[in-house]
Design an enzyme around this catalytic site. Structure first.
Site, mmCIF file in Angstrom:
data_model
loop_
_atom_site.group_PDB
_atom_site.id
_atom_site.type_symbol
_atom_site.label_atom_id
_atom_site.label_comp_id
_atom_site.label_asym_id
_atom_site.label_seq_id
_atom_site.Cartn_x
_atom_site.Cartn_y
_atom_site.Cartn_z
ATOM 1 N N ARG A 107 -1.315 13.904 13.244
ATOM 2 C CA ARG A 107 -0.083 14.561 11.726
ATOM 3 C C ARG A 107 -0.433 16.176 10.958
ATOM 4 O O ARG A 107 -1.271 16.179 10.035
ATOM 5 C CB ARG A 107 -1.247 13.606 11.134
ATOM 6 N N ARG A 136 -9.020 -1.275 3.938
ATOM 7 C CA ARG A 136 -8.241 -0.053 3.284
ATOM 8 C C ARG A 136 -6.981 -0.473 3.509
ATOM 9 O O ARG A 136 -6.235 0.053 2.253
ATOM 10 C CB ARG A 136 -8.032 1.168 3.992
ATOM 11 N N CYS A 164 -6.610 7.983 8.860
ATOM 12 C CA CYS A 164 -6.804 7.150 10.327
ATOM 13 C C CYS A 164 -6.802 7.976 11.706
ATOM 14 O O CYS A 164 -5.890 9.375 11.339
ATOM 15 C CB CYS A 164 -5.605 5.656 10.466
ATOM 16 N N ASP A 188 3.719 0.542 12.531
ATOM 17 C CA ASP A 188 2.433 0.668 11.535
ATOM 18 C C ASP A 188 2.150 -1.236 11.908
ATOM 19 O O ASP A 188 1.406 -1.906 11.905
ATOM 20 C CB ASP A 188 2.883 -0.257 10.259
ATOM 21 N N ILE A 225 1.151 18.946 8.559
ATOM 22 C CA ILE A 225 2.112 18.877 7.436
ATOM 23 C C ILE A 225 2.942 19.868 6.925
ATOM 24 O O ILE A 225 3.396 20.307 6.267
ATOM 25 C CB ILE A 225 0.693 18.447 6.256
ATOM 26 N N LYS A 277 0.518 -1.154 0.269
ATOM 27 C CA LYS A 277 -0.085 -0.030 -0.062
ATOM 28 C C LYS A 277 0.928 1.304 0.213
ATOM 29 O O LYS A 277 0.577 2.064 -1.050
ATOM 30 C CB LYS A 277 -0.722 -0.025 1.014
ATOM 31 N N ASN A 278 1.783 1.511 0.987
ATOM 32 C CA ASN A 278 2.640 2.667 1.189
ATOM 33 C C ASN A 278 3.899 2.972 -0.209
ATOM 34 O O ASN A 278 4.309 3.325 0.196
ATOM 35 C CB ASN A 278 3.361 2.873 2.107
HETATM 36 N N1 EPU Z 1 4.602 15.055 11.224
HETATM 37 C C1 EPU Z 1 5.065 15.938 11.123
HETATM 38 N N2 EPU Z 1 4.981 17.303 10.400
HETATM 39 C C2 EPU Z 1 4.478 16.679 8.241
HETATM 40 C C3 EPU Z 1 4.430 15.559 8.531
HETATM 41 C C4 EPU Z 1 4.142 14.115 10.115
HETATM 42 O O1 EPU Z 1 4.814 16.894 12.386
HETATM 43 O O2 EPU Z 1 4.560 17.442 8.293
HETATM 44 C C5 EPU Z 1 5.212 14.035 12.180
HETATM 45 C C6 EPU Z 1 3.789 12.919 11.949
HETATM 46 O O3 EPU Z 1 2.580 13.657 12.791
HETATM 47 C C7 EPU Z 1 4.476 11.890 13.190
HETATM 48 C C8 EPU Z 1 6.040 11.489 12.480
HETATM 49 O O4 EPU Z 1 6.244 13.598 11.587
HETATM 50 O O5 EPU Z 1 4.625 12.339 14.457
HETATM 51 C C9 EPU Z 1 5.615 10.701 11.381
HETATM 52 O O6 EPU Z 1 5.041 11.203 10.586
HETATM 53 P P1 EPU Z 1 5.166 10.523 8.255
HETATM 54 O O7 EPU Z 1 5.553 11.999 7.826
HETATM 55 O O8 EPU Z 1 6.368 9.634 8.522
HETATM 56 O O9 EPU Z 1 4.199 9.691 8.689
HETATM 57 P P2 EPU Z 1 3.208 9.310 6.610
HETATM 58 O O10 EPU Z 1 4.273 9.732 6.108
HETATM 59 O O11 EPU Z 1 1.890 10.029 7.467
HETATM 60 C C10 EPU Z 1 3.860 7.553 5.931
HETATM 61 C C11 EPU Z 1 3.134 6.019 6.160
HETATM 62 C C12 EPU Z 1 2.319 5.294 7.456
HETATM 63 C C13 EPU Z 1 3.461 5.109 7.970
HETATM 64 C C14 EPU Z 1 4.373 6.392 8.658
HETATM 65 C C15 EPU Z 1 5.435 6.132 9.850
HETATM 66 C C16 EPU Z 1 2.100 6.296 4.460
HETATM 67 C C17 EPU Z 1 0.866 6.152 2.340
HETATM 68 N N3 EPU Z 1 1.655 6.310 5.094
HETATM 69 O O12 EPU Z 1 2.670 8.152 6.484
HETATM 70 O O13 EPU Z 1 0.852 4.400 7.040
HETATM 71 O O14 EPU Z 1 2.244 4.882 9.507
HETATM 72 O O15 EPU Z 1 4.655 6.851 7.122
HETATM 73 O O16 EPU Z 1 5.850 4.585 9.071
HETATM 74 O O17 EPU Z 1 3.056 6.166 2.983
HETATM 75 C C18 EPU Z 1 -0.844 2.776 7.627
HETATM 76 O O18 EPU Z 1 0.142 1.941 7.026
HETATM 77 O O19 EPU Z 1 -1.050 2.421 8.108
HETATM 78 C C19 EPU Z 1 0.088 4.232 7.723
HETATM 79 C C20 EPU Z 1 -0.299 5.063 8.412
#
Ligand code: EPU
Length: 439
Positions: A130, A417, A125, A324, A132, A30-31
């Site tokens: 989360r 999902r 989720c 995860d 940005i 998925k990711n």
């Molecule tokens: N974060 C920030 N600011 C940002 C972005 C992230 O503070 O602008 C923080 C988040 O709040 C979190 C940390 O950085 O504390 C890490 O989050 P990350 O951005 O790495 O997560 P993501 O990219 O949104 C992906 C996977 C997630 C997985 C995480 C961590 C995808 C589509 N999603 O999320 O997958 O948990 O990396 O490995 O690739 C899942 O598959 O169930 C899932 C949630």
């Protein structure tokens, strides 16, 4: 989707007996594939995506991309063809993007190619706030202006000449190593002018996988899979018939491995890459789980009176213990002897599901948003529970299938999902699970 939200899984548990037998084949990740769909927006010609898992998040992604005016054809099972026309809408559909966090990876390629993009704050989720900021700061560094509207973000590149790149290369240090943040900025940088350096990049293998495909189609990305990624802007890419093959899902493989450890006599997990879940494998082995590895296969087995010892876990960026897999691992720890600390360092909402496990009979104390202690072993009891997110949803499936009695899991949509037809695959290895529509 609404109908799906009303579906439940009814599971009759094994009451702690390890009876499952057989094999499961791991699907495409998925990711990795969601990001690959976004990357098609960097291409001049059509891109074929293969080994695409037929999961709800892929359907969501396809719906958003089609909503932009991009042609997405499902050619056969797991094979999609994407072709981007000269002009598309640069506005991500609100309702669906709000529900689905990964929609944000589209923003980088759209902005870089078409000079602007607007999108609502993405939801998804319920696992934490989360933010940005990493995306928005990265876009500013690449020369875009960020405007916060009431319900959306509008990003505009300053360069408006239609024949020159809209963004310019930049040095970007990621405050936290965000996976989708790094991937989104990396994709944007492919169409920017000059060199971009992304520091403190996450090491997750999906980033390297994406970079390798883009490089095979003309991009110049160095260092993906390390903490410094360097991208030289090259302009639109060409696939020239080259297809993207989605790698196996390491989280799905890890989830089945945990399931096998608590519930199987012998389970073969096929078509996976054990090297990508070494932290889980080593942790389970330390607890006493018997695991045999070959290149693309994991076999987990147990005998009737095998006992496992408990261990602390701390989630960490790759190659550490993946967040995860924290929820299924917490279920595993309810079956081990002793007390374990589960320290969730990545997302502040990812331990909330433990309250439901307590209702099922687990001995878990939640100390704060990030820490819980699990005492085991406990015989769990079937209950009616609701999935709060993809991974906790699967953890409930594992809890239900080892429990005594019947469980009903609501909000199966969340499990769908991330896991393709998990009920059918579990039935084949001996799980008593049925999907029912609530009337
Ligand atoms: N974060 C920030 N600011 C940002 C972005 C992230 O503070 O602008 C923080 C988040 O709040 C979190 C940390 O950085 O504390 C890490 O989050 P990350 O951005 O790495 O997560 P993501 O990219 O949104 C992906 C996977 C997630 C997985 C995480 C961590 C995808 C589509 N999603 O999320 O997958 O948990 O990396 O490995 O690739 C899942 O598959 O169930 C899932 C949630």
């Amino acid at each position: 989707m609404e109908q799906k939200e009303k579906e439940v899984f009814v599971i009759n548990g094994l009451a702690g007996n390890k009876k499952l037998n057989g094999s499961v084949v791991i699907n495409g990740a998925k990711n990795a594939v969601l990001q690959a769909f976004a990357a098609t927006l960097l291409f001049q010609d059509e891109v074929v995506l293969k080994n695409v898992p037929e999961i709800e998040d892929v359907k969501n992604m396809v719906e958003i991309i089609r909503g932009l005016g991009v042609s997405v054809e499902r050619r056969s099972r797991g094979v999609y063809v994407v072709k981007v026309p000269t002009n598309i809408s640069t506005e991500l559909a609100k309702e669906i993007s709000k529900k689905f966090r990964a929609s944000i990876v589209l923003t980088g390629p759209i902005l870089a190619r078409f000079g602007k993009v607007s999108f609502p704050h993405p939801g998804g989720c319920v696992i934490g706030a989360r933010p940005i900021d990493i995306f928005l700061n990265g876009f500013e560094a690449l020369g875009a202006e960020v405007e916060e509207k009431e319900e959306s973000h509008l990003i505009k590149a300053k360069g408006t000449n239609p024949t020159t790149p809209k963004l310019r290369g930049a040095r970007i240090f990621l405050r936290v190593p965000s996976v989708t943040g790094a991937q989104t900025l990396m994709m944007a940088a492919v169409l920017a002018r000059g060199k971009t350096i992304i520091k403190n990049a996450p090491l997750e293998p999906e980033t390297k996988n994406l970079a390798d495909f883009l490089n095979s189609c003309g991009a110049k990305i160095k260092g993906a899979g390390t903490s410094v990624i360097e991208i030289i802007g090259t302009g639109l890419l060409r696939a020239k018939g080259r297809a993207y093959k989605t790698p196996p899902d390491r989280i799905e493989a890890g989830s089945f491995l945990i399931l096998g450890a608590v519930a199987a006599e012998k389970l073969e997990i096929k078509n996976c890459n054990p090297e990508e879940i070494e932290s889980l494998i080593e942790t389970l082995r330390y607890c006493g789980v018997k695991i045999e590895l070959s290149k693309n296969k994991i076999v987990v087995s147990s005998e009737k009176n095998d006992k496992y010892k408990s261990t602390d876990i701390k989630t960490h960026e790759y190659p550490g213990f993946p967040t995860d897999l924290q929820a299924p691992m917490t279920v595993f720890l309810t079956q081990t002897e002793g007390e374990a600390l589960v320290f969730e360092t990545i997302f502040e909402g990812r331990l909330n599901f433990v309250n439901e496990l307590v209702r099922m009979g687990a001995d878990i104390r939640l100390w704060d948003q990030h820490r819980a202690t699990v005492k085991g072993p406990s015989l769990l009891h079937g209950r009616e529970v609701e999935s709060p997110d993809i991974r906790a949803g699967l953890a409930f499936v594992i809890a239900a299938l080892i429990a005594n009695g019947q469980s009903i899991i609501h909000n199966v949509y969340y499990i769908d999902r991330g896991y393709e037809k998990v009920d059918e695959r579990l039935r084949k290895i001996g799980v008593d699970i049925v999907r029912q529509a609530l009337v």
